[in-house]
Design an enzyme around this catalytic site. Structure first.
Site, PDB file in Angstrom:
ATOM      1  N   MET A 175      10.551   1.832  24.447  1.00 15.04           N
ATOM      2  CA  MET A 175       9.328   2.607  24.231  1.00 15.04           C
ATOM      3  C   MET A 175       8.178   1.988  25.038  1.00 15.04           C
ATOM      4  SD  MET A 175       9.473   4.090  20.389  1.00 15.04           S
ATOM      5  CE  MET A 175       8.859   2.673  19.533  1.00 15.04           C
ATOM      6  N   GLY A 176       8.518   1.161  26.029  1.00 16.10           N
ATOM      7  CA  GLY A 176       7.482   0.562  26.868  1.00 16.10           C
ATOM      8  C   GLY A 176       6.803  -0.620  26.188  1.00 16.10           C
TER       9      GLY A 176
ATOM     10  N   HIS B 218      12.605  -7.236  26.444  1.00 12.98           N
ATOM     11  CA  HIS B 218      13.091  -6.091  27.234  1.00 12.98           C
ATOM     12  C   HIS B 218      13.635  -6.565  28.594  1.00 12.98           C
ATOM     13  CE1 HIS B 218       9.857  -4.042  24.744  1.00 12.98           C
ATOM     14  NE2 HIS B 218      10.901  -3.287  24.494  1.00 12.98           N
TER      15      HIS B 218
ATOM     16  N   GLU C 250      19.147  -7.082  19.661  1.00 12.52           N
ATOM     17  CA  GLU C 250      19.649  -7.311  18.298  1.00 12.52           C
ATOM     18  C   GLU C 250      18.510  -7.459  17.292  1.00 12.52           C
ATOM     19  OE1 GLU C 250      23.998  -9.375  19.090  1.00 12.52           O
ATOM     20  OE2 GLU C 250      22.375 -10.608  18.308  1.00 12.52           O
ATOM     21  N   LYS C 251      17.285  -7.557  17.762  1.00 14.25           N
ATOM     22  CA  LYS C 251      16.167  -7.646  16.806  1.00 14.25           C
ATOM     23  C   LYS C 251      16.174  -6.421  15.894  1.00 14.25           C
ATOM     24  CE  LYS C 251      11.678  -7.000  17.499  1.00 14.25           C
ATOM     25  NZ  LYS C 251      11.275  -6.213  16.326  1.00 14.25           N
TER      26      LYS C 251
ATOM     27  N   GLN D 286      19.146  -0.607  13.716  1.00 14.44           N
ATOM     28  CA  GLN D 286      19.120   0.448  14.737  1.00 14.44           C
ATOM     29  C   GLN D 286      20.411   0.419  15.568  1.00 14.44           C
ATOM     30  OE1 GLN D 286      15.658   1.614  17.316  1.00 14.44           O
ATOM     31  NE2 GLN D 286      16.575   0.178  18.741  1.00 14.44           N
TER      32      GLN D 286
HETATM   33  O1  PAF Z   1      14.044   0.199  20.065  1.00 15.81           O
HETATM   34  C1  PAF Z   1      13.295   1.032  20.618  1.00 15.81           C
HETATM   35  O2  PAF Z   1      12.451   0.713  21.444  1.00 15.81           O
HETATM   36  C2  PAF Z   1      13.427   2.502  20.219  1.00 15.81           C
HETATM   37  O3  PAF Z   1      13.736   2.644  18.878  1.00 15.81           O
HETATM   38  C3  PAF Z   1      14.422   3.274  21.103  1.00 15.81           C
HETATM   39  C4  PAF Z   1      15.840   2.737  20.949  1.00 15.81           C
HETATM   40  C5  PAF Z   1      14.005   3.191  22.567  1.00 15.81           C
HETATM   41  C6  PAF Z   1      14.444   4.746  20.693  1.00 15.81           C
HETATM   42  O4  PAF Z   1      13.197   5.325  20.811  1.00 15.81           O
END
Ligand code: PAF
Length: 287
Positions: free
Chosen positions: A29-30, A36, A147-148, A152
């Site tokens: 999500m930037g 990242h 993994e944080k 999800q």
């Molecule tokens: O982890 C994230 O940044 C978001 O939940 C994802 C996987 C990009 C989905 O919007």
């Protein structure tokens, strides 16, 4: 690095990249941080080309959550990704992702229901829906997630298995270990919400979690280890704890103690304007 924000040029660009070999997707999500960039580096080591998506997904934010405040810094993110050798940045607008009349959603039962799913109703439906769309848009050979966001990752893997996805196959959805600051705080775009004083206090969370993992490993029952963890986190300056649980690492079913299966300690806690989540492995202690 090429940047595209419509689906047709995305498909043509990915098709061209695939001629060189496997394509990896890193969905984000930037507001990129070292966590990242670690995903991107892992992806580069495993694929010929890396595609990164940046999309702040409204579907996964509940009413009153931080959708409007969520940091957006596309220019800075784009420069960071170009510096990491990313081939393609997929940055759709909300209208491209969810055109007028959009009416379909994905809901993953079971693993999505407790923990963050209980605290944020609808959140994982929004995540599963957008990730399924991102997979179908990019058709990557593999995809990498931090993994944080342990729950999800479990939700996304379950979705890929249940829907028989082939690009990526569930086995090609890879989790990458959480990247931490020097004091142990897990890197997160939401750390930007913390004041300097809150940022210093926030290290109480990973400290208390490490102590809890040690206690669980020494045979302390979960109820006792988690009560100590809650006390330490609140004493450290956090305002509230959404949950602190010991779970089976795969199914996320609650455990009473560390035992025969790999466990995971998962916590969500609030400090200032931030809701921070973190998790640690709790090794199996008996066979
Ligand atoms: O982890 C994230 O940044 C978001 O939940 C994802 C996987 C990009 C989905 O919007």
């Amino acid at each position: 690095m090429q940047t595209v924000n419509r689906i047709d040029p995305l498909r043509s660009a990915v098709e061209a990249l695939r001629r060189d070999g496997p394509v990896a997707l890193v969905p984000t999500m930037g507001a990129l941080h070292d966590g990242h960039l670690t995903l991107v580096r892992e992806a580069r080591a495993r694929a010929a080309h890396v595609v990164v998506s940046i999309f702040v997904n409204p579907l996964q934010f509940g009413a009153g959550e931080d959708l409007d405040a969520y940091p957006r810094q596309l220019e800075r993110d784009s420069a960071l990704l170009a510096g990491e050798g990313v081939s393609l940045l997929w940055a759709p607008t909300v209208d491209v992702m969810y055109p007028a009349g959009f009416a379909t959603g994905i809901s993953v039962a079971g693993v999505s229901e407790g923990l963050c799913g209980a605290a944020r109703p609808g959140h994982f439906d929004g995540v599963a829906t957008v990730v399924c769309k991102l997979f179908n848009q990019v058709l990557p050979d593999l995809a990498l997630f931090g993994e944080k966001d342990w729950q999800q990752l479990a939700v996304i893997r379950r979705m890929a298995r249940d829907l028989d996805l082939s690009r990526p196959h569930a086995d090609a959805i890879l989790g990458v270990a959480t990247v931490r600051e020097a004091d142990g705080l897990a890197m997160s775009s939401r750390n930007a919400y913390l004041t300097a004083a809150e940022r210093a206090q926030a290290a109480a969370l990973p400290r208390a979690m490490q102590a809890a993992v040690a206690a669980l490993g020494a045979g302390v029952p979960a109820a006792e280890a988690l009560a100590q963890l809650r006390d330490a986190v609140l004493a450290g300056g956090f305002a509230a704890i959404d949950y602190a649980e010991l779970c089976d690492a795969a199914s996320l079913a609650p455990l009473d103690a560390a035992g025969g299966v790999p466990g995971r300690l998962l916590v969500a806690a609030r400090i200032g304007k931030a809701r921070l989540i973190d998790n640690l492995p709790v090794p199996a202690t008996r066979r």
